[in-house]
Design a protein around this motif. Sequence first.
Motif, PDB file in Angstrom:
ATOM      1  N   PHE A 259      85.385  29.893  59.903  1.00 38.05           N
ATOM      2  CA  PHE A 259      83.953  29.738  60.137  1.00 38.05           C
ATOM      3  C   PHE A 259      83.157  30.787  59.360  1.00 38.05           C
ATOM      4  N   ALA A 260      83.713  31.211  58.233  1.00 34.13           N
ATOM      5  CA  ALA A 260      83.074  32.208  57.377  1.00 34.13           C
ATOM      6  C   ALA A 260      81.644  31.858  56.995  1.00 34.13           C
ATOM      7  N   PRO A 261      81.325  30.570  56.769  1.00 31.67           N
ATOM      8  CA  PRO A 261      79.942  30.241  56.408  1.00 31.67           C
ATOM      9  C   PRO A 261      78.906  30.701  57.432  1.00 31.67           C
ATOM     10  N   LEU A 262      79.300  30.904  58.688  1.00 30.23           N
ATOM     11  CA  LEU A 262      78.342  31.364  59.701  1.00 30.23           C
ATOM     12  C   LEU A 262      77.811  32.752  59.355  1.00 30.23           C
ATOM     13  N   LEU A 263      78.705  33.667  58.988  1.00 32.09           N
ATOM     14  CA  LEU A 263      78.278  35.017  58.626  1.00 32.09           C
ATOM     15  C   LEU A 263      77.458  34.997  57.339  1.00 32.09           C
ATOM     16  N   SER A 264      77.879  34.162  56.388  1.00 37.27           N
ATOM     17  CA  SER A 264      77.118  34.028  55.141  1.00 37.27           C
ATOM     18  C   SER A 264      75.724  33.489  55.416  1.00 37.27           C
ATOM     19  N   ARG A 265      75.639  32.558  56.357  1.00 35.82           N
ATOM     20  CA  ARG A 265      74.343  31.970  56.710  1.00 35.82           C
ATOM     21  C   ARG A 265      73.405  33.013  57.295  1.00 35.82           C
ATOM     22  N   ILE A 266      73.951  33.894  58.155  1.00 39.42           N
ATOM     23  CA  ILE A 266      73.142  34.971  58.738  1.00 39.42           C
ATOM     24  C   ILE A 266      72.597  35.883  57.640  1.00 39.42           C
ATOM     25  N   ALA A 267      73.489  36.258  56.703  1.00 41.70           N
ATOM     26  CA  ALA A 267      73.073  37.143  55.615  1.00 41.70           C
ATOM     27  C   ALA A 267      72.019  36.490  54.727  1.00 41.70           C
ATOM     28  N   GLU A 268      72.207  35.199  54.434  1.00 38.86           N
ATOM     29  CA  GLU A 268      71.251  34.492  53.584  1.00 38.86           C
ATOM     30  C   GLU A 268      69.890  34.352  54.259  1.00 38.86           C
ATOM     31  N   LYS A 269      69.891  34.041  55.556  1.00 38.27           N
ATOM     32  CA  LYS A 269      68.641  33.838  56.294  1.00 38.27           C
ATOM     33  C   LYS A 269      67.854  35.142  56.426  1.00 38.27           C
ATOM     34  N   THR A 270      68.561  36.242  56.713  1.00 38.32           N
ATOM     35  CA  THR A 270      67.899  37.527  56.924  1.00 38.32           C
ATOM     36  C   THR A 270      67.677  38.294  55.625  1.00 38.32           C
ATOM     37  N   GLY A 271      68.500  37.983  54.610  1.00 37.65           N
ATOM     38  CA  GLY A 271      68.438  38.734  53.359  1.00 37.65           C
ATOM     39  C   GLY A 271      69.052  40.119  53.480  1.00 37.65           C
ATOM     40  N   ALA A 272      69.626  40.436  54.643  1.00 44.49           N
ATOM     41  CA  ALA A 272      70.195  41.764  54.903  1.00 44.49           C
ATOM     42  C   ALA A 272      71.710  41.707  54.767  1.00 44.49           C
ATOM     43  N   TYR A 273      72.201  41.608  53.542  1.00 44.46           N
ATOM     44  CA  TYR A 273      73.644  41.468  53.310  1.00 44.46           C
ATOM     45  C   TYR A 273      74.403  42.712  53.763  1.00 44.46           C
ATOM     46  N   ILE A 274      73.915  43.887  53.367  1.00 41.75           N
ATOM     47  CA  ILE A 274      74.612  45.126  53.709  1.00 41.75           C
ATOM     48  C   ILE A 274      74.609  45.352  55.210  1.00 41.75           C
ATOM     49  N   LYS A 275      73.471  45.116  55.850  1.00 40.91           N
ATOM     50  CA  LYS A 275      73.382  45.318  57.303  1.00 40.91           C
ATOM     51  C   LYS A 275      74.279  44.324  58.046  1.00 40.91           C
ATOM     52  N   THR A 276      74.400  43.112  57.520  1.00 43.97           N
ATOM     53  CA  THR A 276      75.290  42.120  58.130  1.00 43.97           C
ATOM     54  C   THR A 276      76.737  42.572  58.034  1.00 43.97           C
ATOM     55  N   ILE A 277      77.121  43.130  56.885  1.00 43.82           N
ATOM     56  CA  ILE A 277      78.481  43.660  56.715  1.00 43.82           C
ATOM     57  C   ILE A 277      78.736  44.792  57.709  1.00 43.82           C
ATOM     58  N   ALA A 278      77.774  45.704  57.824  1.00 40.57           N
ATOM     59  CA  ALA A 278      77.920  46.839  58.743  1.00 40.57           C
ATOM     60  C   ALA A 278      78.035  46.362  60.190  1.00 40.57           C
ATOM     61  N   GLY A 279      77.204  45.389  60.558  1.00 42.12           N
ATOM     62  CA  GLY A 279      77.263  44.850  61.914  1.00 42.12           C
ATOM     63  C   GLY A 279      78.603  44.201  62.213  1.00 42.12           C
ATOM     64  N   ALA A 280      79.132  43.460  61.228  1.00 41.63           N
ATOM     65  CA  ALA A 280      80.451  42.835  61.395  1.00 41.63           C
ATOM     66  C   ALA A 280      81.518  43.897  61.594  1.00 41.63           C
TER      67      ALA A 280
END
Length: 404
Positions: A259-280
């Motif tokens: 279900f990797a696309p879910l995390l990618s979708r969050i990053a794309e929607k928020t534009g916060a790629y680095i913060k999404t990685i840190a949160g994960a």
Amino acid sequence: MSTSRKVAWCAWLIASIFYAYQYILRVMPNIMLPDIMRQFHIDAAVFGQFSGAYYIGYCLMHLPIGIMLDRYGPRKVMSACILLTVVGLLPIIFAEYWLYPIIGRAIIGVGSSAAILGAFKIIRMTFSDQNFTKMLSFSVTIGLLGAIYGGVPVSYLCAIYGYKTVVAIFAILGVVFAGITYILVPDGPSEHQTSVMMDLKTVFTNSKVMLVCVLAGLMVGPMEGFADVWGSEFLKQSYGLDLKTANYLTSMIYIGMCFAPLLSRIAEKTGAYIKTIAGAGMVMFAVFTMLVIGMLNVNSITIGFFIVGICCAYQILAIYKASTYVPENIAGLTTAVANMIIMSFGYVFHSSIGLIIELYSSSGQAVAFSYGIAFIPITLCIGALGFFIISYQERNVCKKLQVS
């Protein structure tokens, strides 16, 4: 569907199946750990060296195979690399001395490196840029299904037929698949790089790229250290679970990764790629800290590992983010470098966990495995904090640019 479209989809499917095949080979030591240790009379530390040897071959040949894919095309390179994985399997069946399986494991890693790089190449070669992320996500999903079926079903086959017979079956399948790949995958246009060394220098001297890669590498423990090798045995020793249940729970990480696309979708929607990685990273840190302490039961482990699997998709985001720090013409090379560096940490985790387990073996297997797996949340915390710092720095830079 036009002939060219059929060829494109066929080539993509073959690359994705190869990705799944090498994933099965990667997780096989996890399933066959007791059998291999008995056959060759080795301890946990030596077994860690064996399983980690995969990543030595995988990482050392990443860049050469990436360059060869550009120069000679995926048909020849992928076919040859599939055969290399078959060669790497043979020592487990026929060897009497432990050195040969270690060499074979490294050869499997060499061949396997063409799987994800071949998928990159074929998708770029046969699909539009707009479809690249989507098709790559589908390839990852298919590949991870291989990791899932490298768990309980392969363990079941080993119990019925013996692990050497199962290895022989996969070797035969590899030979057949190499032939199919050579027949059906197109070569594509040759892309001769006139300044490979200069491009490599540009990538390796980019401090942002290197920092992202190292921090991402520190966070691969749940997938490459735990799920690939030590997970099932840890659950058996520390939680007293049977092998079937332990393999099933470990496979939940791979199911979540599908279900990797879910995390990618969050990053794309928020534009916060680095913060999404840190949160994960922080989510995985929390799950593994509770796991090591012994706070979880079977149900909570199932849910926790599924969530960890989704969070493991941070690797895709990290590789993408690294490619944004360089000029567009070397984005593909940067992707290969980033994947190579991140995957190289697999050897660090396999070997370190094995050494820690052996170091504390006198305290009992349950305690030893708890200390060994505790290495994972420590590195997760370091990696996640590093990404939070990068996010903070980038936000400050953006504010300064807006003010100016």
